[in-house]
Write an enzyme that holds these catalytic residues in place. Structure first.
Site, PDB file in Angstrom:
ATOM      1  N   ASP A  85       0.818  -1.224   0.000  1.00  0.00           N
ATOM      2  CA  ASP A  85       0.000   0.000   0.000  1.00  0.00           C
ATOM      3  C   ASP A  85       0.850   1.272   0.000  1.00  0.00           C
ATOM      4  O   ASP A  85       0.314   2.373  -0.103  1.00  0.00           O
ATOM      5  CB  ASP A  85      -1.006   0.004   1.172  1.00  0.00           C
ATOM      6  N   HIS A  86       2.181   1.114   0.095  1.00  0.00           N
ATOM      7  CA  HIS A  86       3.061   2.289   0.091  1.00  0.00           C
ATOM      8  C   HIS A  86       3.959   2.398  -1.133  1.00  0.00           C
ATOM      9  O   HIS A  86       4.651   3.392  -1.308  1.00  0.00           O
ATOM     10  CB  HIS A  86       3.913   2.311   1.367  1.00  0.00           C
ATOM     11  N   ASP A 246       4.469   3.401   8.156  1.00  0.00           N
ATOM     12  CA  ASP A 246       3.539   2.974   9.193  1.00  0.00           C
ATOM     13  C   ASP A 246       4.317   2.812  10.491  1.00  0.00           C
ATOM     14  O   ASP A 246       5.491   2.482  10.456  1.00  0.00           O
ATOM     15  CB  ASP A 246       2.905   1.646   8.809  1.00  0.00           C
TER      16      ASP A 246
END
Ligand code: ZN
Ligand code: ZN
Length: 431
Positions: A85-86, A246
């Protein structure tokens, strides 16, 4: 900002300052198309150069329709870690930039493995036709930074075209894999020229004043030297932005020097406070945790991002949760103007307020002690001006916050097209 740029003072100065921060995606592992894309943001500088932090899938779509940042000016991309997701948006974004005619290099900063990841895909597919310049941070540095309390300094590793940055550091975060937060600093501003004093020292009005302003000494017609330090005020330090995601523990990072008094503290807040245990277990933070980290470094303003899909309005998961929240808080948070732009998919009469704002950020606000507040970032939200005040997008449901001028800016056509995109039925996307 436009006006400020045109002043004589700024034209004479070589300072490159932050223009704005634009959120392109604010979701964690699950996107909610048209509402929350995967995590990504860009920082646009006054010279047009653009720095991206993280590049979740869909980032190039967001950038294509964004009027406030240009892919063609993307000079630096910093990747926090290699969770999909990054970074899975990099392949498409980098390729498209090539077919759009890019020839300038893109600098990619990230953890060890970033180059291998991109090389693997591009060697089996077709690589972009402009240079990619990799700066990988060795994984061994993560522990070393944690133990020494020192950040990983990146500025000196950057090529000349990025030396306008005041500073760039990576700071270690605690997550399921090696993860770095980034602190970006602008160059700062030359001190104000005391014109009256310069004139009194015999400097004629004209170009010589400009030289003094730039920090250069000038020689007068009679041979005397007037030193710039005699009539120049103190240099204003550059403002700082950090992006920490995160992370289930940003304590070490927040004690490091580059984070101190950070102007805009961007931190993940995947969950609400009641889920703190689960958050930490999964390597994530709650809004309250993020606010506590922000307090440790005297941050001035907090922007929360990377929200779980449960805080996406108009998803089934959210609607289920909403009923629970409704009972708990006795407040559904309907939009003020009663507008319902999307099918609700449930019994809700109108679109609910952004729960990332009304739940996660609201809790963080109770804890944060800095002067400028806590905001739940949304896609297209823009932070700009001297203190990075947010300009709300049309998703904002609190009319009191809708600064008329800002709304006019973000309501340009391409942005409207995003939220009204008929190809993205927002309701019921999950499950
Ligand atoms: Zn993530
Ligand atoms: Zn992650």
């Amino acid at each position: 900002v436009e006006g400020r740029k045109k002043t004589l003072e700024n034209r004479q100065s070589d300072d490159v300052l932050f223009e704005r921060v634009v959120f392109l995606g604010t979701s964690s592992a699950v996107p909610c198309p048209g509402r929350r894309n995967m995590s990504s943001l860009v920082t646009v500088f006054s010279n047009g150069s653009t720095v991206m932090v993280d590049c979740g899938e869909g980032t190039q779509h967001q950038l294509k329709v964004c009027t406030l940042a240009k892919a063609s000016r993307l000079d630096l991309i910093c990747i926090t870690h290699l969770h999909g997701d990054h970074c899975l948006g990099l392949f498409g974004l980098l390729l498209t930039s090539g077919s759009d005619g890019r020839t300038d290099p893109v600098v990619l900063v990230g953890p060890e493995g970033l180059k291998q990841m991109l090389d693997s895909v591009f060697s089996l597919s077709a690589p972009p036709e402009y240079p990619l310049h990799f700066i990988e941070i060795p994984n061994a540095m993560h522990r070393q930074c944690l133990e020494s309390g020192q950040p990983y300094k990146l500025k000196e590793l950057l090529p000349p075209q990025l030396q306008f940055l005041g500073n760039l550091s990576a700071v270690p975060l605690i997550h399921g894999m090696t993860t770095w937060g980034y602190v970006i600093e602008e160059s700062g501003k030359e001190g104000k020229l005391d014109v009256r004093k310069a004139l009194a020292l015999g400097v004629p009005s004209g170009p010589k004043l400009g030289l003094l302003k730039k920090g250069q000494n000038v020689v007068l017609d009679d041979g005397t030297t007037v030193s710039s330090s005699d009539c120049l005020g103190e240099r204003q330090p550059g403002r700082k932005i950090c992006v920490l995601q995160d992370s289930s523990d940003s304590t070490a990072a927040c004690r490091m020097e580059p984070l101190q008094n950070v102007d805009l503290f961007i931190h993940e807040a995947t969950f609400e406070h009641a889920m703190e245990e689960e958050a930490i277990e999964k390597g994530h933070s709650t809004g309250v945790m993020a606010a506590k980290f922000a307090n440790m470094c005297n941050a001035k303003r907090v922007a929360l991002t990377h929200f779980s899909a449960r805080y996406n309005p108009s998803t089934k998961l959210f609607l289920k949760e909403q009923r629970k929240l409704e009972e708990m808080r006795g407040n559904l948070g309907c939009c003020a103007d009663g507008e319902s732009s999307e099918p609700s998919g449930g019994e809700l009469a109108c679109e609910p307020a952004d729960p990332a704002e009304t739940v996660v950020a609201a809790e963080a606000r109770e804890v944060f002690t800095g002067p400028h507040g806590v905001h739940a970032a949304q896609d297209w939200m823009v932070f700009q001006g001297p203190t990075f005040a947010p300009v709300m997008t049309e998703h904002d449901t609190n009319p009191a916050k809708k600064v008329a001028k800002g709304i006019a800016e973000v309501r340009r056509k391409p942005l409207l097209a995003v939220s009204r995109n008929p190809f993205y039925p927002a309701a019921g996307f999950l499950e």
